[in-house]
Design a protein around this motif. Structure first.
Motif, PDB file in Angstrom:
ATOM      1  N   ASP B  73    -111.089-149.434   3.803  1.00 13.83           N
ATOM      2  CA  ASP B  73    -110.702-148.343   4.523  1.00 13.83           C
ATOM      3  C   ASP B  73    -110.280-147.174   3.551  1.00 13.83           C
ATOM      4  N   ILE B  74    -109.768-147.655   2.527  1.00 11.82           N
ATOM      5  CA  ILE B  74    -109.254-146.314   1.754  1.00 11.82           C
ATOM      6  C   ILE B  74    -110.465-145.608   1.113  1.00 11.82           C
ATOM      7  N   TYR B  75    -111.127-146.568   0.152  1.00 12.00           N
ATOM      8  CA  TYR B  75    -112.313-145.847  -0.662  1.00 12.00           C
ATOM      9  C   TYR B  75    -113.243-145.283  -0.016  1.00 12.00           C
ATOM     10  N   THR B  76    -113.488-145.875   1.630  1.00 10.38           N
ATOM     11  CA  THR B  76    -114.435-145.256   2.275  1.00 10.38           C
ATOM     12  C   THR B  76    -114.257-143.700   2.665  1.00 10.38           C
ATOM     13  N   ALA B  77    -112.784-143.453   2.530  1.00 11.98           N
ATOM     14  CA  ALA B  77    -112.192-142.205   2.828  1.00 11.98           C
ATOM     15  C   ALA B  77    -112.631-141.268   1.753  1.00 11.98           C
ATOM     16  N   PHE B  78    -112.598-141.850   0.483  1.00 13.05           N
ATOM     17  CA  PHE B  78    -113.037-140.842  -0.681  1.00 13.05           C
ATOM     18  C   PHE B  78    -114.530-140.712  -0.645  1.00 13.05           C
ATOM     19  N   LEU B  79    -115.364-141.773  -0.043  1.00 14.58           N
ATOM     20  CA  LEU B  79    -116.672-141.570  -0.093  1.00 14.58           C
ATOM     21  C   LEU B  79    -117.106-140.571   1.013  1.00 14.58           C
ATOM     22  N   ARG B  80    -116.124-140.322   2.128  1.00 15.29           N
ATOM     23  CA  ARG B  80    -116.358-139.530   3.083  1.00 15.29           C
ATOM     24  C   ARG B  80    -116.153-138.006   2.523  1.00 15.29           C
ATOM     25  N   SER B  81    -115.205-137.957   1.512  1.00 13.16           N
ATOM     26  CA  SER B  81    -114.930-136.602   1.115  1.00 13.16           C
ATOM     27  C   SER B  81    -116.379-136.122   0.229  1.00 13.16           C
ATOM     28  N   LEU B  82    -116.920-137.041  -0.397  1.00 13.07           N
ATOM     29  CA  LEU B  82    -118.184-136.742  -1.003  1.00 13.07           C
ATOM     30  C   LEU B  82    -119.301-135.952   0.106  1.00 13.07           C
ATOM     31  N   VAL B  83    -119.159-136.765   1.130  1.00  8.26           N
ATOM     32  CA  VAL B  83    -120.078-136.167   2.076  1.00  8.26           C
ATOM     33  C   VAL B  83    -119.943-134.670   2.380  1.00  8.26           C
ATOM     34  N   LEU B  84    -118.387-134.355   2.428  1.00  5.25           N
ATOM     35  CA  LEU B  84    -118.076-133.152   2.818  1.00  5.25           C
ATOM     36  C   LEU B  84    -118.196-132.051   1.375  1.00  5.25           C
ATOM     37  N   VAL B  85    -118.362-132.851   0.305  1.00  3.57           N
ATOM     38  CA  VAL B  85    -118.642-131.979  -0.963  1.00  3.57           C
ATOM     39  C   VAL B  85    -120.006-131.413  -0.748  1.00  3.57           C
ATOM     40  N   VAL B  86    -121.042-132.414  -0.101  1.00  3.02           N
ATOM     41  CA  VAL B  86    -122.440-131.950   0.199  1.00  3.02           C
ATOM     42  C   VAL B  86    -122.361-130.928   1.193  1.00  3.02           C
ATOM     43  N   PRO B 250    -113.513-139.679  15.547  1.00  2.00           N
ATOM     44  CA  PRO B 250    -113.085-141.181  16.351  1.00  2.00           C
ATOM     45  C   PRO B 250    -112.957-142.404  15.641  1.00  2.00           C
ATOM     46  N   GLY B 251    -112.195-143.363  15.897  1.00  2.00           N
ATOM     47  CA  GLY B 251    -111.999-144.496  14.963  1.00  2.00           C
ATOM     48  C   GLY B 251    -111.396-144.010  13.723  1.00  2.00           C
ATOM     49  N   ASP B 252    -111.903-144.348  12.857  1.00  2.00           N
ATOM     50  CA  ASP B 252    -111.770-143.388  11.289  1.00  2.00           C
ATOM     51  C   ASP B 252    -112.964-142.743  10.813  1.00  2.00           C
ATOM     52  N   ALA B 253    -113.912-142.399  11.755  1.00  3.81           N
ATOM     53  CA  ALA B 253    -115.243-141.746  11.203  1.00  3.81           C
ATOM     54  C   ALA B 253    -114.974-140.484  10.443  1.00  3.81           C
ATOM     55  N   THR B 254    -113.854-139.791  10.515  1.00  4.67           N
ATOM     56  CA  THR B 254    -113.778-138.396   9.767  1.00  4.67           C
ATOM     57  C   THR B 254    -112.283-138.393   9.166  1.00  4.67           C
ATOM     58  N   THR B 255    -111.773-139.876   8.633  1.00  6.11           N
ATOM     59  CA  THR B 255    -110.520-139.958   8.031  1.00  6.11           C
ATOM     60  C   THR B 255    -110.895-139.786   6.426  1.00  6.11           C
ATOM     61  N   THR B 256    -110.450-138.395   5.979  1.00  9.29           N
ATOM     62  CA  THR B 256    -110.419-138.363   4.502  1.00  9.29           C
ATOM     63  C   THR B 256    -109.106-138.942   3.754  1.00  9.29           C
ATOM     64  N   PRO B 257    -109.281-138.637   2.333  1.00  6.33           N
ATOM     65  CA  PRO B 257    -107.783-138.923   1.463  1.00  6.33           C
ATOM     66  C   PRO B 257    -106.831-138.138   2.164  1.00  6.33           C
ATOM     67  N   SER B 258    -106.758-137.079   2.491  1.00  5.78           N
ATOM     68  CA  SER B 258    -105.818-136.131   2.800  1.00  5.78           C
ATOM     69  C   SER B 258    -105.246-136.532   4.204  1.00  5.78           C
ATOM     70  N   ILE B 259    -105.944-137.311   5.113  1.00  2.01           N
ATOM     71  CA  ILE B 259    -105.672-137.494   6.286  1.00  2.01           C
ATOM     72  C   ILE B 259    -105.027-138.826   6.105  1.00  2.01           C
ATOM     73  N   LEU B 260    -105.647-139.662   5.294  1.00  2.00           N
ATOM     74  CA  LEU B 260    -104.902-141.022   4.761  1.00  2.00           C
ATOM     75  C   LEU B 260    -103.652-140.955   4.117  1.00  2.00           C
ATOM     76  N   LEU B 261    -103.504-139.719   3.437  1.00  2.00           N
ATOM     77  CA  LEU B 261    -102.195-139.465   2.614  1.00  2.00           C
ATOM     78  C   LEU B 261    -101.017-139.173   3.746  1.00  2.00           C
ATOM     79  N   TYR B 262    -101.329-138.495   4.472  1.00  2.00           N
ATOM     80  CA  TYR B 262    -100.583-137.902   5.672  1.00  2.00           C
ATOM     81  C   TYR B 262     -99.930-139.274   6.790  1.00  2.00           C
ATOM     82  N   HIS B 263    -101.227-140.241   6.957  1.00  2.00           N
ATOM     83  CA  HIS B 263    -101.004-141.280   7.553  1.00  2.00           C
ATOM     84  C   HIS B 263     -99.901-142.078   7.168  1.00  2.00           C
TER      85      HIS B 263
END
Lengths: 274, 305
Positions: B73-86, B250-263
């Motif tokens: 759940d956590i490292y996927t969040a980091f992978l999502r930020s790679l998508v955002l980098v793209v 929805p779900g955690d589809a857009t959960t990134t590290p900073s969202i998790l950090l807050y969570h």
């Protein structure tokens, strides 16, 4: 070759991209000027513009208080940060002393440290002092981070200001403070103004700090009030949310329109802190 | 605002030795130390604790980091930020470069107005951006309206509520946000490249692509570095845009590290985990910044090949 043709294509491209850049913002403005949404879809040009939504937005959900708080916070942060940055920029830009380089690099590191990673201890700090939901909680951390950008900005200004002028003033017996206040500061004002606009923008637009420092909901800022507003009203009156959004964007956009070039250049130079 | 250069220009050590300089720096330094350095050190300390925020913290060494790297759940969040980098960094830089390449031989008049408009999104509070795009992507928003108009009504959906498409949809907001920034930077930069260079390239028989590689790209090196620094950092750390548009769902589809950090820091009361995420995020951003600065320096040494 056919430079007229090239020129036409150029402008067509730039116009297209400009329209894309402003479309979402203009659509919000138009929506805000529309009368009670009869379920707004897509892009609506208000045929019968009205300011009713602005009045409603202003008086609803504590938005006016949030706006006032934002003004107090952003103005105070701006004044404090610019003042501290002028002092530190002057020190680092015109004098040599042990540790100056280390201090400079430390402050530069502050440009890239993401603010998000400080937020948990910052909250603890103010909570332990019983000071969440206070102006101090919104102002002090912003000053602490803004001085990094500010020092960088003012230091490069003072470094490039003519040494001969400083030396002449000292020859006349002016102390270091006099040199700053009456010799350098007048010419530093444009740089300081650019810095002020940037700090104001970052502070005014901030969301995370306001969110975290406001667990009880008593210390709204304008963006935070808008965020709650949009959440609560998602399925009701969009024109009111749009009007509130326009009000939140307005102060910074006004500063931007006045300063334009300087604003952009300052943004890109001191860039690294978003 | 052109500043007169004094006898001591850039590069020379500033001024004469004066200890009083330290006093001038002290207030700013103190502010940064208390509200920047100290919290950062505490974040690092917290990241070695198991702590609910009340009671006694339990030191657990690097366990939180093991969690961060080991919990999907956590490292996927980091992978999502790679998508955002793209979407929010690579794509805008490419779009900016494309425009710059197209405009490289034209000297534009009236660029000022375009610049103001293209740069405008950077000045708008992220809440406002999020609300505007929330509507654009909504069920009755302009995207779906266009799709229906061209007969693709079947594809229409609430984009930010779609498990597969919410992340790219947010990414595209980033593309929109940062493209203007890149265009302003690159178009200004390309106008400074002497047209002679292009003429020379053309005489050598360079096509548009090799012209771009040999002249435009090297000429824009510093601008590209600045743009990448700004946009990559934005993509890696952004909180408010996602928080307001989707809240990580929805779900955690857009959960990134900073969202998790807050969570973890403020909702789930797992301060150790939240702090470890913060540290990893900071390290990633520092590393990226250093790499980009190095790339810029290398370019200064051996320009023009």
């Amino acid at each position: 070759m056919s430079s007229r043709w090239e020129r036409a294509v150029t402008h067509a491209l730039l116009i297209t991209f400009s329209v894309i850049a402003v479309y979402p913002l203009v659509s919000i403005l138009f929506l805000a000027l529309s009368r009670q949404s009869d379920l707004v879809t897509g892009f609506t040009i208000p045929t019968d513009p009205s300011l009713d939504s602005f009045v409603t937005a202003w008086t609803k959900g504590g938005f006016d208080r949030g706006f006032a708080n934002s003004i107090v916070v952003a103005t105070t942060v701006t004044i404090l940060s610019v003042a501290l940055s002028i002092l530190s920029g002057y020190g680092l830009g015109t004098m040599r002393f042990p540790g100056a380089n280390a201090i400079f690099y430390l402050l530069m590191a502050g440009l890239v440290i993401p603010y998000e990673s400080l937020i948990i201890p910052l909250y603890r700090l103010f909570r332990d002092a019983g000071m969440t939901e206070s102006y101090a909680a919104l102002i002090l951390p912003q000053v602490g981070v803004s001085v990094c950008l500010g020092t960088f900005w003012m230091r490069s200004f003072f470094r490039s200001s003519p040494r001969a002028v400083i030396e002449a003033a000292r020859m006349d017996g002016a102390g270091h403070l006099r040199v700053l206040l009456s010799v350098l500061l007048p010419s530093a004002l444009p740089a300081a103004l650019t810095l002020a606009a940037l700090v104001f923008m970052y502070t005014w637009n901030d969301y995370l700090l306001a969110l975290v420092m406001n667990p009880g909901g008593d210390m709204l800022t304008a963006p935070l009030a808008l965020g709650y507003f949009a959440g609560a009203q998602r399925y009701s009156d969009q024109t009111v949310v749009a009007a509130a959004a326009v009000l939140v964007a307005l102060p910074v956009v006004a500063a931007y329109v006045v300063l334009q070039r300087r604003f952009i250049r300052g943004f890109l130079t001191g860039a690294v802190r978003e | 605002m052109s500043r007169p250069r004094g006898a001591a220009g850039r590069g020379s050590p500033p001024g004469e030795p004066r200890l009083v300089g330290f006093l001038y720096v002290l207030p700013a330094l103190a502010a940064f130390a208390v509200f920047g350095v100290w919290p950062l050190l505490q974040t690092i300390l917290f990241s070695t604790w198991k702590w609910k925020g009340i009671g006694t913290p339990e030191p657990v060494g690097l366990e939180n980091y093991v969690d961060v790297l080991g919990d999907p759940d956590i490292y996927t969040a980091f992978l999502r930020s790679l998508v955002l980098v793209v979407f929010a960094a690579i794509l805008p830089v490419c779009i900016g470069l494309l425009l710059a390449a197209l405009l490289s031989r034209v000297r534009i008049r009236g660029m000022g107005t375009y610049r103001v408009l293209l740069f405008l999104p950077q000045t708008i509070a992220m809440v406002v951006v999020a609300i505007a795009w929330g509507w654009i992507y909504s069920r009755d928003g302009i995207v779906n309206e266009i799709l229906r108009t061209v007969g693709l009504g079947g594809v229409a959906r609430a984009w930010l509520g779609d498990f597969d498409l919410a992340l790219p949809a947010i990414g595209l907001i980033g593309t929109w946000l940062n493209s203007g920034l890149c265009m302003v930077l690159f178009v200004a930069g390309v106008q400074k490249i002497p047209i002679d260079l292009y003429d020379a390239a053309r005489v050598d028989g360079a096509g548009p692509w090799s012209e771009f590689r040999a002249v435009t790209l090297p000429g824009l090196r510093n601008e590209v570095i600045v743009a990448l620094t700004l946009t990559v950092i934005f993509a890696l750390r952004n909180f408010d845009l996602i928080w307001i548009t989707t809240g990580g769902g929805p779900g955690d589809a857009t959960t990134t590290p900073s969202i998790l950090l807050y969570h973890f820091g403020f909702e789930a009361r797992r301060l150790g985990t939240g702090s470890a995420i913060a540290v990893v995020m900071t390290v990633v951003i520092l590393v990226v910044s250093v790499i980009l600065v190095r790339l810029g320096e290398r370019g200064d040494e051996g320009v023009a090949r």
